[in-house]
Structure formats: C-alpha cells, structure tokens
Design a protein around this motif. Structure first.
Motif, short mmCIF file in Angstrom:
data_model
loop_
_atom_site.label_atom_id
_atom_site.label_comp_id
_atom_site.label_asym_id
_atom_site.label_seq_id
_atom_site.Cartn_x
_atom_site.Cartn_y
_atom_site.Cartn_z
N LEU A 84 -2.48 -9.37 1.17
CA LEU A 84 -2.09 -7.63 0.70
C LEU A 84 -3.31 -7.04 1.00
O LEU A 84 -4.23 -6.98 0.70
N LEU A 85 -2.67 -5.86 1.72
CA LEU A 85 -3.53 -4.66 2.11
C LEU A 85 -3.43 -3.69 1.11
O LEU A 85 -2.42 -3.16 0.96
N THR A 86 -4.47 -3.22 0.43
CA THR A 86 -4.51 -2.23 -0.42
C THR A 86 -5.30 -1.03 0.15
O THR A 86 -6.41 -1.11 0.37
N LYS A 87 -4.81 0.36 0.31
CA LYS A 87 -5.55 1.37 0.89
C LYS A 87 -5.27 2.59 0.29
O LYS A 87 -4.12 2.88 -0.16
N LYS A 88 -6.08 3.38 0.00
CA LYS A 88 -5.99 4.59 -0.67
C LYS A 88 -5.56 5.48 0.31
O LYS A 88 -5.92 5.97 1.26
N CYS A 89 -4.17 6.27 -0.03
CA CYS A 89 -3.56 7.33 0.88
C CYS A 89 -4.67 8.63 0.96
O CYS A 89 -4.94 9.07 -0.04
N CYS A 91 -2.58 11.74 -0.83
CA CYS A 91 -2.34 11.93 -2.28
C CYS A 91 -2.91 11.06 -3.12
O CYS A 91 -2.97 11.16 -4.34
N GLY A 92 -4.00 10.10 -2.40
CA GLY A 92 -4.97 9.47 -3.31
C GLY A 92 -4.12 8.43 -4.07
O GLY A 92 -4.80 7.57 -4.64
N GLU A 93 -2.90 8.06 -3.87
CA GLU A 93 -2.25 6.72 -4.35
C GLU A 93 -2.61 5.71 -3.41
O GLU A 93 -2.88 5.80 -2.45
N ASP A 94 -2.38 4.29 -4.11
CA ASP A 94 -2.76 3.12 -3.15
C ASP A 94 -1.42 2.91 -2.36
O ASP A 94 -0.29 2.96 -3.18
N ILE A 95 -1.61 2.73 -1.17
CA ILE A 95 -0.63 2.02 -0.40
C ILE A 95 -0.81 0.61 -0.18
O ILE A 95 -1.74 0.05 0.06
N VAL A 96 0.33 -0.07 -0.63
CA VAL A 96 0.25 -1.53 -0.55
C VAL A 96 1.27 -2.16 0.65
O VAL A 96 2.29 -1.89 0.50
N SER A 97 0.86 -2.88 1.35
CA SER A 97 1.46 -3.41 2.41
C SER A 97 1.14 -5.07 2.44
O SER A 97 0.00 -5.40 2.13
#
Ligand SMILES: [Zn+2]
Length: 111
Positions: free
Chosen positions: A73-78, A81-87
């Motif tokens: 799982l990759l989690t990166k801050k957008c 908008c600062g939300e986490d993008i989870v891929s």
C-alpha cells in the motif's frame, strides 16, 4: 522486508517490469504517474494484512488451494489538498520478490 524490496529494485532498475507505470489519483482531481521503480525504490509504502486467495495456478486434481497475498500500500500526501492518497500496488509482495530476483538473460550466452 521493505529494505529488501528497495535494494532489489535498485539492483534491477533496468528490469522492464519496473518501467511499468502506476497512476495515483486523489479525490480532488490531482493525479500523478509513477513508474514501479519510483514507487518501489522510494520505500514510501506499507504492507497490508495478508489475505488468502485461491491460487490461479490451481490444477484439476487440487481443490481450494489457497496462497497468501500481502498487498503493498502506497500512502502519499496530495500536494494539492493535503489528503492522503492510498493506492494498492498491482502485484502482491509474494509475487514481486521472485520478479525482482529474476536475473536478466545473459547476452553472452547467445553470443
Ligand atoms: Zn488532493
């Protein structure tokens, strides 16, 4: 385990598999394209709960053979908008390691 993946991807950076691309999309509309190499060598990921799935390589005589698949799982801050993008990486940990351990064919062998 993460260190292993990072070092394997660095060793295999010419591997065609690592040139595949992965798209990250945020709900705000931001999107970013990374290569598998960018993703794996950056080490910015976590491993999810292993899940049991029915083996796709099941033979006719064996029923209900399950294999374990650990999602990456990759989690990166957008940056917008600062939300986490989870891929979720499309290949499970168990399948990824043998791909990265595969040696490229030796060109000398056919010379
Ligand atoms: Zn966003």
């Amino acid at each position: 385990m993460k260190e292993l993946i990072v070092s394997l991807s660095e060793k295999n950076r010419q591997n065609k598999f690592l040139k595949n691309k992965l798209e990250l999309r945020c709900k705000c509309g931001y999107n970013e394209t990374l290569t598998y190499y960018d993703f794996l060598s950056a080490g910015e990921y976590n491993f999810g709960q292993p899940v049991s799935i029915v083996s796709p390589f099941i033979s006719e005589s064996i029923y209900d053979e399950t294999i374990t698949a650990t999602p990456i799982l990759l989690t990166k801050k957008c940056p917008d908008c600062g939300e986490d993008i989870v891929s979720v990486f499309p290949v499970s940990l168990e399948n990824l390691v043998p791909i990265l351990n595969m040696k490229p064919p030796d060109p000398q062998m056919y010379g």
